[in-house]
Design a protein around this motif. Structure first.
Motif, PDB file in Angstrom:
ATOM      1  N   UNK A  80       0.824  -1.211   0.000  1.00  0.00           N
ATOM      2  CA  UNK A  80       0.000   0.000   0.000  1.00  0.00           C
ATOM      3  C   UNK A  80       0.856   1.257   0.000  1.00  0.00           C
ATOM      4  N   UNK A  81       0.428   2.228  -0.772  1.00  0.00           N
ATOM      5  CA  UNK A  81       1.006   3.568  -0.672  1.00  0.00           C
ATOM      6  C   UNK A  81      -0.137   4.552  -0.475  1.00  0.00           C
ATOM      7  N   UNK A  82       0.143   5.634   0.227  1.00  0.00           N
ATOM      8  CA  UNK A  82      -0.912   6.627   0.439  1.00  0.00           C
ATOM      9  C   UNK A  82      -0.946   7.582  -0.752  1.00  0.00           C
ATOM     10  N   UNK A  83      -2.133   8.124  -0.995  1.00  0.00           N
ATOM     11  CA  UNK A  83      -2.312   9.063  -2.107  1.00  0.00           C
ATOM     12  C   UNK A  83      -2.655  10.425  -1.518  1.00  0.00           C
ATOM     13  N   UNK A  84      -1.920  11.437  -1.963  1.00  0.00           N
ATOM     14  CA  UNK A  84      -2.138  12.797  -1.461  1.00  0.00           C
ATOM     15  C   UNK A  84      -2.589  13.717  -2.577  1.00  0.00           C
ATOM     16  N   UNK A  85      -3.529  14.590  -2.234  1.00  0.00           N
ATOM     17  CA  UNK A  85      -3.906  15.648  -3.167  1.00  0.00           C
ATOM     18  C   UNK A  85      -3.867  16.981  -2.415  1.00  0.00           C
ATOM     19  N   UNK A  86      -3.807  18.063  -3.175  1.00  0.00           N
ATOM     20  CA  UNK A  86      -3.893  19.399  -2.583  1.00  0.00           C
ATOM     21  C   UNK A  86      -5.168  20.051  -3.125  1.00  0.00           C
ATOM     22  N   UNK A  87      -6.293  19.921  -2.386  1.00  0.00           N
ATOM     23  CA  UNK A  87      -7.528  20.532  -2.887  1.00  0.00           C
ATOM     24  C   UNK A  87      -7.402  22.062  -2.868  1.00  0.00           C
ATOM     25  N   UNK A  88      -7.924  22.693  -3.925  1.00  0.00           N
ATOM     26  CA  UNK A  88      -7.805  24.154  -4.032  1.00  0.00           C
ATOM     27  C   UNK A  88      -8.383  24.856  -2.812  1.00  0.00           C
ATOM     28  N   UNK A  89      -9.539  24.355  -2.331  1.00  0.00           N
ATOM     29  CA  UNK A  89     -10.203  25.046  -1.233  1.00  0.00           C
ATOM     30  C   UNK A  89      -9.444  24.907   0.079  1.00  0.00           C
ATOM     31  N   UNK A  90      -8.521  23.961   0.178  1.00  0.00           N
ATOM     32  CA  UNK A  90      -7.750  23.796   1.404  1.00  0.00           C
ATOM     33  C   UNK A  90      -6.358  24.395   1.275  1.00  0.00           C
ATOM     34  N   UNK A  91      -5.734  24.155   0.117  1.00  0.00           N
ATOM     35  CA  UNK A  91      -4.404  24.729  -0.096  1.00  0.00           C
ATOM     36  C   UNK A  91      -3.273  23.992   0.593  1.00  0.00           C
ATOM     37  N   UNK A  92      -3.572  22.852   1.215  1.00  0.00           N
ATOM     38  CA  UNK A  92      -2.494  22.021   1.766  1.00  0.00           C
ATOM     39  C   UNK A  92      -2.781  20.565   1.414  1.00  0.00           C
ATOM     40  N   UNK A  93      -1.722  19.736   1.509  1.00  0.00           N
ATOM     41  CA  UNK A  93      -1.834  18.351   1.066  1.00  0.00           C
ATOM     42  C   UNK A  93      -2.608  17.522   2.076  1.00  0.00           C
ATOM     43  N   UNK A  94      -3.582  16.760   1.588  1.00  0.00           N
ATOM     44  CA  UNK A  94      -4.245  15.795   2.461  1.00  0.00           C
ATOM     45  C   UNK A  94      -4.150  14.416   1.831  1.00  0.00           C
ATOM     46  N   UNK A  95      -4.195  13.446   2.712  1.00  0.00           N
ATOM     47  CA  UNK A  95      -4.005  12.065   2.352  1.00  0.00           C
ATOM     48  C   UNK A  95      -5.415  11.468   2.246  1.00  0.00           C
ATOM     49  N   UNK A  96      -5.780  10.954   1.075  1.00  0.00           N
ATOM     50  CA  UNK A  96      -7.176  10.549   0.867  1.00  0.00           C
ATOM     51  C   UNK A  96      -7.392   9.049   1.025  1.00  0.00           C
ATOM     52  N   UNK A  97      -6.307   8.320   1.270  1.00  0.00           N
ATOM     53  CA  UNK A  97      -6.436   6.877   1.456  1.00  0.00           C
ATOM     54  C   UNK A  97      -5.267   6.163   0.793  1.00  0.00           C
ATOM     55  N   UNK A  98      -5.354   4.852   0.727  1.00  0.00           N
ATOM     56  CA  UNK A  98      -4.246   4.050   0.206  1.00  0.00           C
ATOM     57  C   UNK A  98      -4.651   3.319  -1.069  1.00  0.00           C
ATOM     58  N   UNK A  99      -3.673   3.096  -1.923  1.00  0.00           N
ATOM     59  CA  UNK A  99      -3.871   2.166  -3.038  1.00  0.00           C
ATOM     60  C   UNK A  99      -2.761   1.121  -2.968  1.00  0.00           C
ATOM     61  N   UNK A 100      -3.088  -0.105  -3.354  1.00  0.00           N
ATOM     62  CA  UNK A 100      -2.061  -1.137  -3.465  1.00  0.00           C
ATOM     63  C   UNK A 100      -1.457  -1.013  -4.855  1.00  0.00           C
ATOM     64  N   UNK A 101      -0.140  -0.985  -4.927  1.00  0.00           N
ATOM     65  CA  UNK A 101       0.529  -0.959  -6.233  1.00  0.00           C
ATOM     66  C   UNK A 101       1.628  -2.016  -6.278  1.00  0.00           C
ATOM     67  N   UNK A 102       1.968  -2.425  -7.520  1.00  0.00           N
ATOM     68  CA  UNK A 102       3.133  -3.277  -7.756  1.00  0.00           C
ATOM     69  C   UNK A 102       4.144  -2.453  -8.536  1.00  0.00           C
ATOM     70  N   UNK A 103       5.416  -2.684  -8.240  1.00  0.00           N
ATOM     71  CA  UNK A 103       6.469  -1.909  -8.883  1.00  0.00           C
ATOM     72  C   UNK A 103       7.618  -2.824  -9.248  1.00  0.00           C
ATOM     73  N   UNK A 104       8.222  -2.589 -10.403  1.00  0.00           N
ATOM     74  CA  UNK A 104       9.403  -3.367 -10.787  1.00  0.00           C
ATOM     75  C   UNK A 104      10.478  -2.449 -11.334  1.00  0.00           C
TER      76      UNK A 104
END
Lengths: 157, 366
Positions: free
Chosen positions: B234-258
């Motif tokens: 799992x990695x966390x996903x962050x966005x910066x919503x315009x109305x907030x102006x700071x980064x928030x973590x919206x949850x996790x996604x499972x990813x595979x990487x090579x």
């Protein structure tokens, strides 16, 4: 254990922390927390719960230039309490009720009730989430390879 | 040319009813729930999310149920659903170094910081059909053991170990704030940047990417790859919503990487060093990300000053044919009525045959 793995530079680290905890809660958990509140605060929906997408970016090689990996579903909501405090939620998935309750708790965390909400809602959620992460990590750790070197002519029997 | 044909409405309606009945199967057998698919056919869900390009386990599971297990059809359904949703934001780049690791192995180094973590894998199973899974009473609730301590936090990428010695090319952002290509909003363009290629490969058909990756190993491409590292979690996903102006973590996604490590002989400007190929996907898709990393490296031929001689190095060939929704659409369109086209072809063939016959008769007469 690493409930907060990343320490991103953030002007509102505390709010970002509880918003992340609320985003990871289940709607069942938030509903139960809501039911426990004796006097439900009145609030208006500034933004109806709405589902949309966030494009998830990766980095080439893990550290290089960004590229678009694919989108994920996200539900957002904004509420305003009677005293004017605004609460927001952006949470992965399509759970509208959860987004609404999370936005209300975000608003409550900015007001006089913060201490009580932290203690009765945020802390137990964060603890459950950290325990879940630890459980996942312990199961993975059980599959870690312990190498040993075989010495020639040293085979038992 | 296609022409509007009327008269098939009832046939189509009944065909819908027949596919619904066929999909349900024997009524004596309990119906599958979307949750069961999500929980128990998780790797199919992972593939549909990756190639359908939407991370949502429930939607992908529903698509699989609706498509009766036809994953390419399910991917098509998910892509179509996606177009009904607004886009709220673009995330900050995910940081795979902070992954909650479930699996992490390296074929290049035995002793890596954090260790070799096998995780849930079929790699060491015997590939014998397990009839216990077919037993009436089912498998119950198998439980995996837990170690006394969790894994180390923040496992470093294996490639970074070589990086410190300068033995592998650096992987740094080209330029801050540059526009990132988005295939869902702009048409394919050439020469393609690595951002366009990686997005295309991530969405690309696993079978196609696998076959191309395989071709590079068999001599149709100059790679000599090592699986530097494969990780999933799992990695966390962050966005910066315009109305907030700071980064928030919206949850996790499972990813595979090579991370594939490849030989590079060096050029006039560059000393010999290892080069990289990269694969990333949603969910647990190890075969896909390994193949993707091979093809990513092959497609970097131009930037490495290598002569592109093989299909996997030809970006137009690869990028134009990797998408299975487009490919299936174009192949399937042959099923649409081509009655007028075909009539014209028939007339042409008849005419050519007549001319051929006339010529033979004329020659015989002479």
């Amino acid at each position: 254990m690493n409930a907060q793995a990343k320490a991103a530079p953030d002007p509102q680290p505390t709010r970002a922390r509880w918003m992340s905890t609320l985003a990871r809660a289940t709607s069942t958990e938030l509903e139960a927390a809501w039911e426990k509140i004796e006097e439900h605060p009145r609030y208006a929906l500034l933004r109806q719960p709405e589902t949309g997408l966030v494009m998830v970016r990766g980095l080439a090689g893990g550290t290089g230039s960004p590229f678009n990996l694919g989108e994920m579903t996200v539900t957002r909501c904004a509420v305003r309490l009677a005293d004017g405090t605004v609460g927001h939620c952006y949470a992965a998935g399509r759970d509208k009720r959860k987004a609404e309750l999370a936005a209300v708790f975000d608003a409550l965390m900015q007001g006089a009730e913060a201490g009580r909400v932290e203690e009765t809602v945020i802390t137990p959620l964060a603890r459950r989430q950290a325990a879940e992460r630890e459980r996942v990590s312990r199961k993975a750790a059980a599959t870690k390879v312990d190498f040993f070197t075989m010495v020639r002519g040293d085979n038992p029997g | 040319m296609y022409v509007a044909v009327k008269g098939g409405e009832r046939a189509i309606l009944n065909s819908h009813k027949l596919i619904a009945e066929t999909r349900r199967g024997d009524g004596q057998v309990p119906e599958l729930s979307v949750r069961q698919i999500g929980e128990q056919l998780g790797l199919a869900v992972d593939r549909v999310m990756t190639e359908g390009s939407v991370y949502d386990r429930e939607l992908a599971a529903l698509a699989i149920k609706q498509a009766q297990g036809d994953l390419v059809e399910a991917i098509f359904l998910l892509r179509a659903y996606r177009t009904t949703l607004p886009r709220f934001a673009v995330s900050e780049p995910i940081d795979t170094a902070t992954m909650l690791v479930q699996r992490r192995v390296s074929a290049a180094y035995k002793d890596i910081p954090g260790g070799q973590v096998l995780g849930p894998t079929y790699d060491y199973t015997h590939r014998l059909l397990d009839f216990a899974l077919a037993a009436e009473e089912g498998v119950g609730l198998p439980e995996a053991p837990e170690a006394e301590a969790p894994l180390d936090e923040g496992m470093p990428h294996v490639a970074d170990i070589l990086d410190h010695e300068g033995l592998i090319e650096e992987e740094r952002p080209d330029s801050e704030g540059a526009e990132v290509f988005d295939l869902t909003r702009e048409p394919m363009s050439f020469p393609a940047g690595r951002d366009q290629r990686l997005q295309n490969l991530a969405r690309g058909d696993e079978g196609f990417v696998l076959a191309l990756g395989y071709s590079t190993q068999r001599g149709y491409g100059g790679n000599h790859p090592f699986a530097g590292e494969i990780r999933m979690g799992e990695v966390s996903v962050e966005i910066v919503p315009e109305e907030l102006g700071f980064a928030i973590d919206i949850g996790d996604v499972v990813v595979s990487e090579c991370q594939m490590i490849n030989q590079f002989e060096g050029s006039k400007e560059k000393p010999p060093q290892f080069t990289r190929g990269y694969g990333l996907s949603f969910g647990h898709n190890e075969r896909k990300v390994m193949a993707m990393a091979l093809v990513d490296r092959a497609l970097r031929a131009r930037e490495m000053g290598e002569t592109a001689m093989y299909p996997a190095q030809d970006e137009e060939f690869v990028l134009y044919h990797a998408d299975n929704v487009e490919a299936a659409g174009f192949v399937s369109h042959l099923k649409l009525p081509h009655y007028v086209d075909f009539q014209a072809e028939l007339n042409l063939i008849r005419k050519l045959r007549q001319e051929h016959q006339d010529r033979l008769e004329k020659e015989a007469a002479e």
